[in-house]
Motif scaffolding. Structure first.
Motif, PDB file in Angstrom:
ATOM      1  N   ASN A   8    -128.066  39.090  44.312  1.00 19.89           N
ATOM      2  CA  ASN A   8    -127.772  39.744  43.042  1.00 19.89           C
ATOM      3  C   ASN A   8    -129.054  40.125  42.303  1.00 19.89           C
ATOM      4  N   ARG A   9    -130.111  39.348  42.525  1.00 28.85           N
ATOM      5  CA  ARG A   9    -131.380  39.615  41.837  1.00 28.85           C
ATOM      6  C   ARG A   9    -132.229  40.663  42.551  1.00 28.85           C
ATOM      7  N   ASP A  10    -132.284  40.577  43.899  1.00 25.41           N
ATOM      8  CA  ASP A  10    -133.292  41.341  44.638  1.00 25.41           C
ATOM      9  C   ASP A  10    -132.751  42.420  45.568  1.00 25.41           C
ATOM     10  N   VAL A  11    -131.427  42.445  45.808  1.00 24.96           N
ATOM     11  CA  VAL A  11    -130.875  43.284  46.873  1.00 24.96           C
ATOM     12  C   VAL A  11    -129.831  44.259  46.336  1.00 24.96           C
ATOM     13  N   GLY A  12    -129.859  45.489  46.860  1.00 27.97           N
ATOM     14  CA  GLY A  12    -128.805  46.468  46.607  1.00 27.97           C
ATOM     15  C   GLY A  12    -128.134  46.824  47.923  1.00 27.97           C
ATOM     16  N   PHE A  13    -126.866  47.226  47.851  1.00 32.75           N
ATOM     17  CA  PHE A  13    -126.109  47.573  49.063  1.00 32.75           C
ATOM     18  C   PHE A  13    -125.402  48.914  48.893  1.00 32.75           C
ATOM     19  N   VAL A  14    -125.398  49.704  49.963  1.00 26.78           N
ATOM     20  CA  VAL A  14    -124.549  50.901  50.051  1.00 26.78           C
ATOM     21  C   VAL A  14    -123.844  50.832  51.394  1.00 26.78           C
ATOM     22  N   PHE A  15    -122.506  50.934  51.382  1.00 25.84           N
ATOM     23  CA  PHE A  15    -121.721  50.807  52.599  1.00 25.84           C
ATOM     24  C   PHE A  15    -121.030  52.125  52.938  1.00 25.84           C
ATOM     25  N   GLN A  16    -120.635  52.252  54.200  1.00 25.99           N
ATOM     26  CA  GLN A  16    -119.935  53.451  54.661  1.00 25.99           C
ATOM     27  C   GLN A  16    -118.633  53.668  53.891  1.00 25.99           C
ATOM     28  N   ASP A  17    -117.919  52.571  53.599  1.00 26.30           N
ATOM     29  CA  ASP A  17    -116.608  52.710  52.949  1.00 26.30           C
ATOM     30  C   ASP A  17    -116.661  52.445  51.444  1.00 26.30           C
ATOM     31  N   PHE A  18    -117.836  52.631  50.851  1.00 23.72           N
ATOM     32  CA  PHE A  18    -118.073  52.628  49.396  1.00 23.72           C
ATOM     33  C   PHE A  18    -117.929  51.236  48.757  1.00 23.72           C
ATOM     34  N   GLN A  19    -116.827  50.529  49.053  1.00 19.74           N
ATOM     35  CA  GLN A  19    -116.583  49.184  48.535  1.00 19.74           C
ATOM     36  C   GLN A  19    -116.668  49.107  47.010  1.00 19.74           C
ATOM     37  N   LEU A  20    -116.092  50.099  46.360  1.00 13.73           N
ATOM     38  CA  LEU A  20    -115.942  50.031  44.902  1.00 13.73           C
ATOM     39  C   LEU A  20    -114.730  49.169  44.574  1.00 13.73           C
ATOM     40  N   LEU A  21    -114.770  48.526  43.427  1.00  9.43           N
ATOM     41  CA  LEU A  21    -113.634  47.712  42.987  1.00  9.43           C
ATOM     42  C   LEU A  21    -112.560  48.635  42.430  1.00  9.43           C
ATOM     43  N   PRO A  22    -111.362  48.678  43.048  1.00  6.85           N
ATOM     44  CA  PRO A  22    -110.361  49.690  42.699  1.00  6.85           C
ATOM     45  C   PRO A  22    -109.797  49.556  41.291  1.00  6.85           C
ATOM     46  N   THR A  23    -109.862  48.353  40.723  1.00  5.42           N
ATOM     47  CA  THR A  23    -109.284  48.142  39.385  1.00  5.42           C
ATOM     48  C   THR A  23    -110.282  48.409  38.265  1.00  5.42           C
ATOM     49  N   LEU A  24    -111.514  48.783  38.639  1.00  6.10           N
ATOM     50  CA  LEU A  24    -112.538  49.087  37.633  1.00  6.10           C
ATOM     51  C   LEU A  24    -112.866  50.576  37.652  1.00  6.10           C
ATOM     52  N   THR A  25    -113.225  51.106  36.494  1.00  9.65           N
ATOM     53  CA  THR A  25    -113.658  52.501  36.416  1.00  9.65           C
ATOM     54  C   THR A  25    -115.027  52.648  37.062  1.00  9.65           C
ATOM     55  N   ALA A  26    -115.459  53.902  37.231  1.00  9.03           N
ATOM     56  CA  ALA A  26    -116.785  54.165  37.796  1.00  9.03           C
ATOM     57  C   ALA A  26    -117.863  53.463  36.964  1.00  9.03           C
ATOM     58  N   LEU A  27    -117.773  53.590  35.655  1.00 11.72           N
ATOM     59  CA  LEU A  27    -118.754  52.963  34.761  1.00 11.72           C
ATOM     60  C   LEU A  27    -118.748  51.442  34.927  1.00 11.72           C
ATOM     61  N   GLU A  28    -117.571  50.860  34.976  1.00 11.95           N
ATOM     62  CA  GLU A  28    -117.456  49.403  35.114  1.00 11.95           C
ATOM     63  C   GLU A  28    -117.991  48.929  36.460  1.00 11.95           C
ATOM     64  N   ASN A  29    -117.760  49.713  37.528  1.00 10.19           N
ATOM     65  CA  ASN A  29    -118.292  49.360  38.842  1.00 10.19           C
ATOM     66  C   ASN A  29    -119.822  49.299  38.825  1.00 10.19           C
ATOM     67  N   VAL A  30    -120.437  50.281  38.181  1.00  9.58           N
ATOM     68  CA  VAL A  30    -121.905  50.318  38.120  1.00  9.58           C
ATOM     69  C   VAL A  30    -122.452  49.176  37.261  1.00  9.58           C
ATOM     70  N   ALA A  31    -121.703  48.806  36.239  1.00 10.35           N
ATOM     71  CA  ALA A  31    -122.171  47.774  35.304  1.00 10.35           C
ATOM     72  C   ALA A  31    -122.064  46.355  35.872  1.00 10.35           C
ATOM     73  N   VAL A  32    -121.231  46.157  36.906  1.00 10.72           N
ATOM     74  CA  VAL A  32    -120.969  44.800  37.416  1.00 10.72           C
ATOM     75  C   VAL A  32    -122.244  44.012  37.748  1.00 10.72           C
ATOM     76  N   PRO A  33    -123.194  44.561  38.561  1.00 10.01           N
ATOM     77  CA  PRO A  33    -124.389  43.763  38.884  1.00 10.01           C
ATOM     78  C   PRO A  33    -125.181  43.361  37.639  1.00 10.01           C
ATOM     79  N   LEU A  34    -125.203  44.248  36.637  1.00  5.70           N
ATOM     80  CA  LEU A  34    -125.933  43.966  35.403  1.00  5.70           C
ATOM     81  C   LEU A  34    -125.238  42.881  34.588  1.00  5.70           C
ATOM     82  N   GLU A  35    -123.908  42.945  34.546  1.00  9.76           N
ATOM     83  CA  GLU A  35    -123.147  41.933  33.805  1.00  9.76           C
ATOM     84  C   GLU A  35    -123.280  40.558  34.459  1.00  9.76           C
ATOM     85  N   LEU A  36    -123.348  40.540  35.798  1.00  8.34           N
ATOM     86  CA  LEU A  36    -123.529  39.272  36.510  1.00  8.34           C
ATOM     87  C   LEU A  36    -124.865  38.626  36.152  1.00  8.34           C
ATOM     88  N   GLN A  37    -125.827  39.450  35.764  1.00  2.70           N
ATOM     89  CA  GLN A  37    -127.136  38.943  35.358  1.00  2.70           C
ATOM     90  C   GLN A  37    -127.192  38.645  33.857  1.00  2.70           C
TER      91      GLN A  37
END
Length: 228
Positions: A85-114
């Motif tokens: 969560n601190r040092d690594v980013g991931f991009v996957f073939q199948d996107f792996q976005l959280l379906p119940t969150l908006t685009a904005l909320e998906n992007v904010a998740v790693p920041l909120e975890l910190q």
């Protein structure tokens, strides 16, 4: 330039029924900070398994993975999750976005975890950077494949990772959309000084990186420097 990732004598096997299948054997390589690096090879050669081991998503049978100065096998599951969560980013073939969150909320998740109080503001800026400022309130099912992958890119860079792992990032996209996503990936990577490790079948994409590691049958077949 110091190493961000050091792989030594890596071995990995899986058990299938009564058979033991060796997926990776005697893998050794190092990646310096800010480098772009591609892992290529035929299907079933062990590329995705190797990526998972490099990122601490799985443990090797033997050998070591040192990520940003930390030997991963010495960490607990929780400690590895914290490091990712601190040092690594991931991009996957199948996107792996959280379906119940908006685009904005998906992007904010790693920041909120910190615990970042500026999570929403930073997520908005990243969505603008990937050309989706007007799509922040849309859910993944309301976005095209290319848009979902751009959201995934924004999320991957949200925590300013030291290293970004991308597994077939254009695999589910048409050629034109894939090209745009790749351009964006390399642009963001260069802008933020991130190390990029890319798994791909696409040699044209691999040649955009500085170094290309070829795996066949779970072993290193070749390591070449590409002209960038």
């Amino acid at each position: 330039m110091p190493f961000i990732l050091e792989i030594s004598n890596l071995e990995k096997s899986y058990t299938s029924g009564s058979k033991k299948l060796k997926v990776l054997e005697d893998i050794n390589f190092s990646i310096t900070e800010n480098e772009t690096f591609a892992i290529v090879g035929p299907s079933g050669s062990g590329k995705t398994t190797l990526l998972g081991l490099c990122a601490g998503l799985d443990r090797p049978d033997s050998g070591s993975v040192i990520l940003n100065g930390t030997e991963l096998s010495s960490l607990s599951e929780d400690e590895r999750a914290m490091l990712r969560n601190r040092d690594v980013g991931f991009v996957f073939q199948d996107f792996q976005l959280l379906p119940t969150l908006t685009a904005l909320e998906n992007v904010a998740v790693p920041l909120e975890l910190q615990g970042d109080r500026q999570a929403t503001r930073k997520a908005e800026a990243l969505l603008q950077k990937v050309g989706l400022a007007d799509r922040g309130d849309h859910y993944p099912t309301q976005l095209s494949g290319g848009e979902q992958q751009r959201v995934a890119l924004a999320r991957a860079f949200a925590n300013d990772p030291k290293i970004l792992f991308a597994d077939e990032p254009t695999g589910n996209l048409d050629a034109e959309t894939g090209e745009k996503v790749v351009d964006l990936l390399f642009e963001l990577n260069k802008e933020r000084g991130t190390t990029l490790v890319l798994v791909t079948h696409d040699m044209e994409l691999a040649r955009k990186t500085k170094n290309i590691l070829t795996i066949r049958g779970g072993k290193i077949a070749n390591l070449t420097s590409a002209a960038v």
